[in-house]
Design an enzyme around this catalytic site. Structure first.
Site, PDB file in Angstrom:
ATOM      1  N   HIS B 166     -13.334   4.773  -5.430  1.00 52.19           N
ATOM      2  CA  HIS B 166     -13.926   3.739  -6.288  1.00 52.19           C
ATOM      3  C   HIS B 166     -13.197   2.419  -6.114  1.00 52.19           C
ATOM      4  CE1 HIS B 166     -10.408   4.866  -8.690  1.00 52.19           C
ATOM      5  NE2 HIS B 166     -10.564   3.759  -9.392  1.00 52.19           N
ATOM      6  N   GLN B 168     -12.867  -1.677  -8.231  1.00 52.98           N
ATOM      7  CA  GLN B 168     -13.062  -2.331  -9.512  1.00 52.98           C
ATOM      8  C   GLN B 168     -13.520  -3.764  -9.282  1.00 52.98           C
ATOM      9  OE1 GLN B 168     -10.169  -1.720 -12.650  1.00 52.98           O
ATOM     10  NE2 GLN B 168      -8.885  -0.474 -11.307  1.00 52.98           N
ATOM     11  N   MET B 316       9.120  -4.059  -2.248  1.00 56.69           N
ATOM     12  CA  MET B 316       9.215  -5.505  -2.468  1.00 56.69           C
ATOM     13  C   MET B 316       9.982  -5.676  -3.778  1.00 56.69           C
ATOM     14  SD  MET B 316       7.688  -7.345  -0.117  1.00 56.69           S
ATOM     15  CE  MET B 316       6.433  -7.188   1.188  1.00 56.69           C
TER      16      MET B 316
HETATM   17  O1  LIG Z   1      18.988  -3.483   1.282  1.00 57.48           O
HETATM   18  P1  LIG Z   1      18.489  -2.177   0.727  1.00 57.48           P
HETATM   19  O2  LIG Z   1      19.026  -1.896  -0.662  1.00 57.48           O
HETATM   20  O3  LIG Z   1      18.665  -1.024   1.655  1.00 57.48           O
HETATM   21  O4  LIG Z   1      16.916  -2.379   0.591  1.00 57.48           O
HETATM   22  C1  LIG Z   1      16.237  -2.731  -0.576  1.00 57.48           C
HETATM   23  O5  LIG Z   1      16.467  -4.086  -0.947  1.00 57.48           O
HETATM   24  C2  LIG Z   1      15.999  -5.087  -0.041  1.00 57.48           C
HETATM   25  C3  LIG Z   1      16.230  -6.433  -0.664  1.00 57.48           C
HETATM   26  O6  LIG Z   1      15.578  -6.571  -1.913  1.00 57.48           O
HETATM   27  C4  LIG Z   1      14.522  -4.889   0.317  1.00 57.48           C
HETATM   28  O7  LIG Z   1      14.161  -5.774   1.352  1.00 57.48           O
HETATM   29  C5  LIG Z   1      14.246  -3.461   0.767  1.00 57.48           C
HETATM   30  O8  LIG Z   1      12.851  -3.291   0.954  1.00 57.48           O
HETATM   31  C6  LIG Z   1      14.757  -2.499  -0.307  1.00 57.48           C
HETATM   32  O9  LIG Z   1      14.526  -1.166   0.056  1.00 57.48           O
HETATM   33  O1  LIG Z   2      -7.168  -0.072 -13.803  1.00 59.89           O
HETATM   34  P1  LIG Z   2      -6.327   1.060 -13.305  1.00 59.89           P
HETATM   35  O2  LIG Z   2      -6.748   1.542 -11.954  1.00 59.89           O
HETATM   36  O3  LIG Z   2      -6.180   2.180 -14.297  1.00 59.89           O
HETATM   37  O4  LIG Z   2      -4.850   0.431 -13.176  1.00 59.89           O
HETATM   38  C1  LIG Z   2      -4.291  -0.042 -11.987  1.00 59.89           C
HETATM   39  O5  LIG Z   2      -4.888  -1.259 -11.551  1.00 59.89           O
HETATM   40  C2  LIG Z   2      -4.737  -2.397 -12.416  1.00 59.89           C
HETATM   41  C3  LIG Z   2      -5.334  -3.591 -11.716  1.00 59.89           C
HETATM   42  O6  LIG Z   2      -4.737  -3.843 -10.459  1.00 59.89           O
HETATM   43  C4  LIG Z   2      -3.266  -2.633 -12.771  1.00 59.89           C
HETATM   44  O7  LIG Z   2      -3.183  -3.625 -13.754  1.00 59.89           O
HETATM   45  C5  LIG Z   2      -2.593  -1.356 -13.268  1.00 59.89           C
HETATM   46  O8  LIG Z   2      -1.230  -1.592 -13.478  1.00 59.89           O
HETATM   47  C6  LIG Z   2      -2.814  -0.242 -12.258  1.00 59.89           C
HETATM   48  O9  LIG Z   2      -2.217   0.952 -12.686  1.00 59.89           O
END
Ligand SMILES: O=P(O)(O)O[C@H]1O[C@H](CO)[C@@H](O)[C@H](O)[C@H]1O
Ligand SMILES: O=P(O)(O)O[C@H]1O[C@H](CO)[C@@H](O)[C@H](O)[C@H]1O
Lengths: 351, 351
Positions: B166, B168, B316
């Site tokens: 589905h 939305q 991210m």
């Molecule tokens: O550097 P780490 O702890 O291995 O990695 C983590 O932090 C990073 C910085 O926010 C991100 O880019 C990575 O995706 C996340 O897994």
């Molecule tokens: O509406 P759903 O599928 O239950 O919910 C999902 O999609 C929404 C829209 O992207 C988000 O706000 C929610 O956090 C997510 O869990």
């Protein structure tokens, strides 16, 4: 009146640091959740694990052996996203295909020699040491780089790949998107209103009270009016402070204390070691050290993903990625819940 | 030469739709992953489950019973984030505490009566029907609302709470952040360069080839030069098209075909039903229907989270939330991997 209105009717709120809007739809908490359930964080982390590269005395990926450190410990990231010597790609051949040089350095800082401890369970003097190290990082890397991003990813849910308490610092030759937005909007506010945006904001919140989570003589924690993550908070000094390195000894002690209080409340909310990403935004450094950056106010952002319980998170997906961020409870509801939680950690209470 | 440079040296790339930068550090793929492992998606979804509110003949939360539908099926979201009748909060009392009215409507559209099928496994004529319904949604809701966001969250990892295929649609009385950015940047490009940004972009990519994943007479799929998610793609028509409702029957058939190819490749990459959020961005509607919106070009974004395998995703988090998005392989590497994958679905091949 306005708070009841906000509880019952979806509306948009403006984030003046980013110049963007968020959608608040508090009535949405009523929907049942049948989606993904997160695994609870590992509760039985051993205090010392010789194969863990962050532990005292361990051998790291590059062959180096960590000292038997007893406080904090800093080292260069063995897999840095930013390296100091990357050459310039040179100008592109088309306005839609633009690249730019990126240089920098990535470090890791362990908070404590133990793997089975987190900031809220550390002693105030130990947290104060972490803060002193952060300030030193700004002093050390600031002259060379326009932006020094100190951040902590806590919990596997936030991409943290090692349970040992630690943060990272990525310093870069460029001002990244988020601080660039914050710089522009604080600068414009300063020009238009003749006041420092976040100093005025903290003053207003301290009077309004409804979004305050915890406060002391020098600091204030609020769920920002424009928070997008369910229990997102912003940590602000009351005094006008540009950078971590400008904090007095007293302010650092008060910061250790308010961090311990906030993080204890976070852990107490769902009685789980609360996952989050957090980081500091202060006035840019490098060439900006020579400029008047009075429009800036130092602050930290906490972005925790949990929404309903230790195992049900908010997903920032489809609509959020393609349109705008949506939240399922009002910032005032989130602040009230956090405010009313005990300031004694559930693990300390159990003892 | 430039591509080898990009492989070996971190650099920034510019996203002209958002006016933001991303950090490409391809050397980072070398680091081992010891973080969170995702659960594989449920492979044994029953074709029909009477308690699933999206199935034909099921009773939904509001008491309504679904028809025994045999093709697509649309209904109003039982827990809408946007409702048509929300009142206006009125002007705020301070520039840092701004709120605004938000009205709208949220609908859910089932793609197929079966729960155990996904778009790439559907027949072309069935996908074409989905596209026709999408176009009708723009025609139906467009006159009333400035923005009609069609999006699909696929997979539990992307917050999808129901395995039944589905999407939305959330239509709103306001232009959300992301389309607002896309509108502004396309408009500025049109003014400065006298050409439609994404028409020119598609033309360039069709010649350069290195980021093309799949193409046909009417459509092109590329990993954008500025992609932030590892296998992010953008789906673009070759002709200048403002909105889904402007597509000819031939273009819709070609769209069904290219969607099936892209999504088959996605599933084949790690031999798993590939999670993603996707959505359509076309020219704004409502009052904008009266304006010249020639600077716009219709396009779809696919944002898939997986990075290394069916169970290791890109997070991210920290640096990305606080500074800027960072990717671990070049867009050209991602495009090459997707391009070289078979166009027959691994599940069809197994038969
Ligand atoms: O550097 P780490 O702890 O291995 O990695 C983590 O932090 C990073 C910085 O926010 C991100 O880019 C990575 O995706 C996340 O897994
Ligand atoms: O509406 P759903 O599928 O239950 O919910 C999902 O999609 C929404 C829209 O992207 C988000 O706000 C929610 O956090 C997510 O869990």
């Amino acid at each position: 009146v306005r708070l009841t209105f906000f509880l019952n009717h979806q509306h948009l709120r403006f984030n003046p640091l980013r110049g963007s809007w968020i959608l608040v739809s508090a009535h949405r908490m009523k929907r049942p959740w049948q989606g993904q359930i997160e695994r609870p964080p590992e509760e039985n982390v051993p205090r010392h694990e010789p194969t863990n590269p962050l532990c005292p005395g361990s051998r790291r990926a590059n062959g180096e052996v960590n000292p038997k450190y007893e406080s904090t410990f800093m080292f260069d990231n063995d897999y840095p996203a930013l390296q100091p010597d990357a050459p310039d790609p040179g100008p592109g051949d088309h306005p839609l295909f633009q690249a730019k040089a990126a240089k920098g350095v990535c470090k890791v800082m362990c908070f404590h020699p133990w793997s089975d401890i987190t900031l809220p369970l550390m002693q105030l003097s130990e947290i104060k040491t972490v803060i002193d190290r952060w300030a030193e990082l700004i002093e050390e890397l600031g002259p060379k780089y326009p932006w020094v991003q100190i951040f902590e990813n806590k919990g596997a849910m936030m991409g943290c790949s090692n349970p040992h308490p630690h943060c990272q610092v990525w310093a870069s030759s460029f001002l990244p998107n988020e601080p660039d937005l914050a710089d522009g909007h604080q600068r414009a506010h300063w020009k238009t209103h003749g006041e420092v945006m976040l100093v005025e904001y903290a003053r207003q919140e301290a009077v309004r009270k409804e979004r305050v989570v915890v406060e002391n003589e020098h600091w204030l924690v609020v769920v920002p009016y424009w928070a997008s993550w369910p229990f997102q908070t912003m940590l602000l000094p009351r005094r006008h402070v540009l950078r971590l390195s400008d904090l007095t000894a007293q302010e650092r002690e008060a910061l250790a204390s308010i961090m311990k209080m906030l993080l204890t409340k976070y852990d107490n909310l769902f009685e789980v070691s609360f996952p989050y990403s957090m980081g500091w935004h202060g006035a840019p450094t490098g060439p900006y050290l020579q400029e008047d950056m009075s429009h800036w106010q130092l602050h930290a952002h906490y972005y925790p993903p949990l929404l309903r319980s230790a195992s049900v998170r908010k997903f920032m997906v489809g609509y959020e990625m393609l349109a705008l961020e949506q939240r399922d409870l009002t910032p005032e509801q989130a602040a009230e819940r956090l405010r009313n939680l005990p300031e004694v950690h559930y693990k300390d209470k159990a003892k």
